[in-house]
Design an enzyme around this catalytic site. Structure first.
Site, short mmCIF file in Angstrom:
data_model
loop_
_atom_site.label_atom_id
_atom_site.label_comp_id
_atom_site.label_asym_id
_atom_site.label_seq_id
_atom_site.Cartn_x
_atom_site.Cartn_y
_atom_site.Cartn_z
N LYS A 1 0.82 -1.21 0.00
CA LYS A 1 0.00 0.00 0.00
C LYS A 1 0.85 1.26 0.00
O LYS A 1 0.46 2.27 -0.57
CB LYS A 1 -0.98 0.00 1.18
CG LYS A 1 -2.15 -0.96 0.99
CD LYS A 1 -3.38 -0.55 1.77
CE LYS A 1 -4.54 -1.47 1.46
NZ LYS A 1 -5.73 -1.19 2.27
N LYS B 1 -12.68 -4.64 -6.65
CA LYS B 1 -13.51 -3.49 -7.01
C LYS B 1 -12.66 -2.28 -7.36
O LYS B 1 -13.16 -1.31 -7.93
CB LYS B 1 -14.48 -3.17 -5.87
CG LYS B 1 -13.79 -2.80 -4.57
CD LYS B 1 -14.74 -2.89 -3.38
CE LYS B 1 -13.96 -2.94 -2.09
NZ LYS B 1 -14.61 -3.65 -1.02
N LYS C 1 -6.70 -11.31 -8.91
CA LYS C 1 -7.92 -11.46 -8.11
C LYS C 1 -8.97 -10.43 -8.53
O LYS C 1 -8.63 -9.30 -8.91
CB LYS C 1 -7.47 -11.30 -6.64
CG LYS C 1 -8.49 -10.89 -5.64
CD LYS C 1 -7.89 -10.82 -4.26
CE LYS C 1 -8.33 -9.53 -3.60
NZ LYS C 1 -8.30 -9.50 -2.17
P1 AMP Z 1 -11.42 -6.37 0.35
O1 AMP Z 1 -12.50 -5.97 -0.57
O2 AMP Z 1 -10.15 -6.71 -0.36
O3 AMP Z 1 -11.23 -5.44 1.52
O4 AMP Z 1 -11.85 -7.76 1.00
C1 AMP Z 1 -12.95 -7.96 1.85
C2 AMP Z 1 -13.14 -9.45 2.02
O5 AMP Z 1 -13.52 -10.08 0.78
C3 AMP Z 1 -11.88 -10.19 2.50
O6 AMP Z 1 -12.24 -11.23 3.39
C4 AMP Z 1 -11.32 -10.76 1.22
O7 AMP Z 1 -10.54 -11.91 1.43
C5 AMP Z 1 -12.58 -11.10 0.41
N1 AMP Z 1 -12.30 -10.99 -1.03
C6 AMP Z 1 -11.98 -9.86 -1.71
N2 AMP Z 1 -11.81 -10.11 -3.02
C7 AMP Z 1 -12.00 -11.44 -3.19
C8 AMP Z 1 -11.97 -12.33 -4.34
N3 AMP Z 1 -11.69 -11.88 -5.57
N4 AMP Z 1 -12.23 -13.64 -4.13
C9 AMP Z 1 -12.52 -14.09 -2.90
N5 AMP Z 1 -12.59 -13.32 -1.79
C10 AMP Z 1 -12.33 -12.01 -1.92
#
Ligand code: AMP
Ligand code: TRP
Length: 337
Positions: free
Chosen positions: A117, A202, A199
């Site tokens: 980050k 958003k 991955k």
């Molecule tokens: P984030 O949006 O990265 O803050 O993630 C929030 C939650 O969603 C966390 O538990 C991540 O591990 C899960 N997560 C985010 N992106 C993915 C993805 N592409 N596939 C599976 N889990 C995800």
């Protein structure tokens, strides 16, 4: 929450930064809802964590309420469990200071997310970004959570929380439960539809790379139709050589419960067009009811705010108990009530 049942306790958090994707749903939110059957759960909108990256204040406020509504729409039960916003329970920050005094600079310097980050936002490498894992440890340890469902990217932070807890217990006597990570079932990592080795996220600048939980039926179908596959035309699971098709199979498996061989058999001899439509339809069938529920809940702001008020009160009761115990252990002067 029943005090009598003594079920194991879960805590998890999600940042209110933008609309969650299908990846967030399959990797986190859907599991959160399922885990409610077997654990006492505390689910938190991690708004303080979101501040480590510059936010537009009005957006952050709106996203916090919207994410709460989505959590309710996916089936989080705010009566049996506790749903709250992190900043509504100030005890997290109080404990965080004391934990920071028991965390080494070197440990925080090793966190890969800090390194990533700071590279991504070189103009805003703030102290909060550096101490973020301590606040996360506080979120977890303050409730004596046994289990913490997190994605791969958070496992290093969870390890640190365990280290901090262990060290504190050694110095001051048994205080914190050492939390375990909860790794979601296979297929929990959803990849980008346009670059399937990355991955789904958003924050990806290409809107066709992700499905948002708020995308309508036509958008979902269009995005799946455009999803990157390959040229051999076989629905076959092979993440190394066929990442696009394998990702679509993962999504299809997650919604239908079918195994990879079953999916391969189902689409044997059919083209990618049919397969993509099937993936789009199962996704629409699963997400549309959530969206209808979301709209109903979002129309009732008073209900959402009521849930959060009740959640904050119940969470604070548990959290304050821990803070008071920690104050006593470390030698902060406490006056009689
Ligand atoms: P984030 O949006 O990265 O803050 O993630 C929030 C939650 O969603 C966390 O538990 C991540 O591990 C899960 N997560 C985010 N992106 C993915 C993805 N592409 N596939 C599976 N889990 C995800
Ligand atoms: N840091 C987590 C993320 O970015 C969110 C989070 C904050 C969290 N506090 C937590 C997750 C405590 C689990 C436990 O996804």
């Amino acid at each position: 929450m029943s005090e009598l049942l003594k079920r194991k306790r879960i805590l998890s958090g999600i940042q209110p930064t933008g609309t969650p994707t299908l990846g967030n749903y399959l990797g986190a939110l859907r599991n959160w809802a399922l885990l409610q059957n077997s654990y006492d759960c505390l689910y938190m909108v991690a708004d303080l964590h979101a501040l480590t990256v510059r936010q537009v204040p009005a957006d952050l406020r709106r996203n916090s309420r919207a994410l709460t509504a989505l959590l309710l729409a996916v089936g989080i039960d705010p009566k049996e469990h506790i749903l709250f916003v992190q900043s509504h329970v100030p005890a997290h920050c109080e404990l965080s200071w004391i934990l920071a005094c028991n965390t080494q600079f070197g440990e925080l310097s090793r966190m890969t997310q800090f390194k990533d980050k700071s590279a991504k936002h070189p103009d805003n490498v703030n102290g909060g970004l550096f101490t973020y894992p301590v606040l996360m440890a506080s979120d977890i340890l303050i409730y004596n959570a046994d289990l913490v469902p997190v994605g791969q990217d958070q496992t290093q932070h969870l390890e640190l929380a365990r280290d901090i807890a262990g060290r504190f217990n050694n110095i001051y006597g048994e205080t914190f439960v050492l939390p375990e990570g909860y790794v979601p079932a296979a297929g929990a990592k959803v990849m980008s539809l346009s670059e399937p080795t990355k991955k789904m996220s958003k924050s990806d600048p290409n809107v066709n790379s992700f499905i948002l939980m708020t995308d309508d039926k036509d958008t979902i179908v269009r995005k799946f139709k455009r999803a990157v596959t390959d040229s051999d035309g076989m629905v076959h699971f092979d993440t190394a050589n066929k990442p696009g098709v394998s990702n679509l199979m993962t999504i299809y498996a997650a919604f239908t419960g079918k195994t990879m061989p079953e999916i391969e058999a189902e689409f044997a001899g059919k083209g990618y067009g049919d397969f993509k439509m099937a993936v789009a339809e199962t996704t629409v069938d699963a997400i549309c009811p959530v969206q209808e529920e979301l709209q109903r809940i979002q129309a009732d702001k008073a209900y959402v705010d009521g849930v959060l008020k009740d959640g904050a009160e119940r969470a604070a009761r548990l959290a304050n108990r821990t803070v008071s115990k920690v104050h006593r252990k470390v030698g902060l002067l406490q006056l009689e009530k």
